[in-house]
Design a protein around this motif. Sequence first.
Motif, PDB file in Angstrom:
ATOM      1  N   MET A  50      42.907  20.395   1.281  1.00 43.77           N
ATOM      2  CA  MET A  50      41.656  19.884   1.838  1.00 43.77           C
ATOM      3  C   MET A  50      41.282  20.584   3.134  1.00 43.77           C
ATOM      4  O   MET A  50      40.229  20.323   3.701  1.00 43.77           O
ATOM      5  CB  MET A  50      41.750  18.379   2.073  1.00 43.77           C
ATOM      6  N   GLY A  51      42.141  21.470   3.631  1.00 49.63           N
ATOM      7  CA  GLY A  51      41.882  22.163   4.881  1.00 49.63           C
ATOM      8  C   GLY A  51      42.374  21.343   6.064  1.00 49.63           C
ATOM      9  O   GLY A  51      43.083  20.359   5.918  1.00 49.63           O
ATOM     10  N   GLY A  52      41.982  21.758   7.244  1.00 47.97           N
ATOM     11  CA  GLY A  52      42.424  21.068   8.445  1.00 47.97           C
ATOM     12  C   GLY A  52      43.873  21.369   8.779  1.00 47.97           C
ATOM     13  O   GLY A  52      44.553  22.125   8.090  1.00 47.97           O
ATOM     14  N   THR A  53      44.332  20.770   9.841  1.00 49.58           N
ATOM     15  CA  THR A  53      45.714  20.909  10.283  1.00 49.58           C
ATOM     16  C   THR A  53      46.319  19.516  10.331  1.00 49.58           C
ATOM     17  O   THR A  53      45.667  18.563  10.758  1.00 49.58           O
ATOM     18  CB  THR A  53      45.782  21.556  11.676  1.00 49.58           C
ATOM     19  N   THR A  54      47.573  19.415   9.903  1.00 51.07           N
ATOM     20  CA  THR A  54      48.230  18.117   9.847  1.00 51.07           C
ATOM     21  C   THR A  54      49.318  18.025  10.911  1.00 51.07           C
ATOM     22  O   THR A  54      50.079  18.970  11.118  1.00 51.07           O
ATOM     23  CB  THR A  54      48.832  17.879   8.448  1.00 51.07           C
ATOM     24  N   TYR A  55      49.341  16.872  11.578  1.00 57.44           N
ATOM     25  CA  TYR A  55      50.339  16.575  12.601  1.00 57.44           C
ATOM     26  C   TYR A  55      51.001  15.246  12.272  1.00 57.44           C
ATOM     27  O   TYR A  55      50.398  14.381  11.630  1.00 57.44           O
ATOM     28  CB  TYR A  55      49.675  16.459  13.981  1.00 57.44           C
ATOM     29  N   SER A  56      52.227  15.105  12.737  1.00 54.65           N
ATOM     30  CA  SER A  56      52.963  13.851  12.603  1.00 54.65           C
ATOM     31  C   SER A  56      53.425  13.428  13.988  1.00 54.65           C
ATOM     32  O   SER A  56      53.990  14.239  14.723  1.00 54.65           O
ATOM     33  CB  SER A  56      54.167  14.053  11.682  1.00 54.65           C
ATOM     34  N   VAL A  57      53.174  12.173  14.334  1.00 58.01           N
ATOM     35  CA  VAL A  57      53.684  11.632  15.593  1.00 58.01           C
ATOM     36  C   VAL A  57      54.638  10.505  15.239  1.00 58.01           C
ATOM     37  O   VAL A  57      54.285   9.590  14.492  1.00 58.01           O
ATOM     38  CB  VAL A  57      52.567  11.115  16.516  1.00 58.01           C
ATOM     39  N   GLN A  58      55.853  10.612  15.765  1.00 57.92           N
ATOM     40  CA  GLN A  58      56.871   9.604  15.505  1.00 57.92           C
ATOM     41  C   GLN A  58      57.143   8.830  16.782  1.00 57.92           C
ATOM     42  O   GLN A  58      57.530   9.400  17.800  1.00 57.92           O
ATOM     43  CB  GLN A  58      58.149  10.269  14.994  1.00 57.92           C
ATOM     44  N   TYR A  59      56.887   7.520  16.692  1.00 62.99           N
ATOM     45  CA  TYR A  59      57.099   6.601  17.816  1.00 62.99           C
ATOM     46  C   TYR A  59      58.366   5.807  17.531  1.00 62.99           C
ATOM     47  O   TYR A  59      58.470   5.160  16.485  1.00 62.99           O
ATOM     48  CB  TYR A  59      55.913   5.647  17.958  1.00 62.99           C
ATOM     49  N   PHE A  60      59.308   5.835  18.456  1.00 66.26           N
ATOM     50  CA  PHE A  60      60.593   5.181  18.264  1.00 66.26           C
ATOM     51  C   PHE A  60      60.579   3.787  18.874  1.00 66.26           C
ATOM     52  O   PHE A  60      60.147   3.609  20.015  1.00 66.26           O
ATOM     53  CB  PHE A  60      61.702   6.027  18.902  1.00 66.26           C
ATOM     54  N   THR A  61      61.054   2.808  18.107  1.00 69.64           N
ATOM     55  CA  THR A  61      61.107   1.429  18.565  1.00 69.64           C
ATOM     56  C   THR A  61      62.445   0.811  18.176  1.00 69.64           C
ATOM     57  O   THR A  61      63.092   1.273  17.224  1.00 69.64           O
ATOM     58  CB  THR A  61      59.926   0.611  18.010  1.00 69.64           C
ATOM     59  N   LYS A  62      62.853  -0.218  18.916  1.00 70.29           N
ATOM     60  CA  LYS A  62      64.215  -0.737  18.731  1.00 70.29           C
ATOM     61  C   LYS A  62      64.418  -1.530  17.453  1.00 70.29           C
ATOM     62  O   LYS A  62      65.506  -1.529  16.891  1.00 70.29           O
ATOM     63  CB  LYS A  62      64.655  -1.560  19.936  1.00 70.29           C
ATOM     64  N   ASP A  63      63.374  -2.239  16.976  1.00 70.90           N
ATOM     65  CA  ASP A  63      63.582  -3.067  15.787  1.00 70.90           C
ATOM     66  C   ASP A  63      62.255  -3.409  15.108  1.00 70.90           C
ATOM     67  O   ASP A  63      61.177  -3.147  15.638  1.00 70.90           O
ATOM     68  CB  ASP A  63      64.351  -4.342  16.124  1.00 70.90           C
ATOM     69  N   LYS A  64      62.367  -3.996  13.947  1.00 72.45           N
ATOM     70  CA  LYS A  64      61.203  -4.355  13.134  1.00 72.45           C
ATOM     71  C   LYS A  64      60.324  -5.392  13.846  1.00 72.45           C
ATOM     72  O   LYS A  64      59.096  -5.338  13.755  1.00 72.45           O
ATOM     73  CB  LYS A  64      61.690  -4.887  11.784  1.00 72.45           C
ATOM     74  N   ASP A  65      60.930  -6.335  14.549  1.00 69.74           N
ATOM     75  CA  ASP A  65      60.150  -7.356  15.254  1.00 69.74           C
ATOM     76  C   ASP A  65      59.249  -6.745  16.322  1.00 69.74           C
ATOM     77  O   ASP A  65      58.107  -7.178  16.503  1.00 69.74           O
ATOM     78  CB  ASP A  65      61.068  -8.411  15.876  1.00 69.74           C
TER      79      ASP A  65
END
Length: 103
Positions: A50-65
Amino acid sequence: MYIYNVTTNIEETAEANWLLWMKEEHIPEMLATGKFSNAIMTKVLVEEEMGGTTYSVQYFTKDKDTLKRYYAEDADALRSKALKKFANKMVSFRTELEIVSEH
């Protein structure tokens, strides 16, 4: 530990502005919620049909809650800022990941 992953494909015409906004505004706002310890932004090196550029941002958190609290307290407001600023220039999807082991 959990990772809240946001993958975004951004049109080339908006990419430079989007990157600057992500680095200077959005990621700091995400971290300022107090629900994420850190974030990593990566560029996806696969060409999209589809074109464009793809990025991924990973945010780290301690738990599901904590992640659930982010959804309830912060997600709508932060997502709406992105949509207002880059409407029709980006598409995003989100994934929740659980760290199983680190080596």
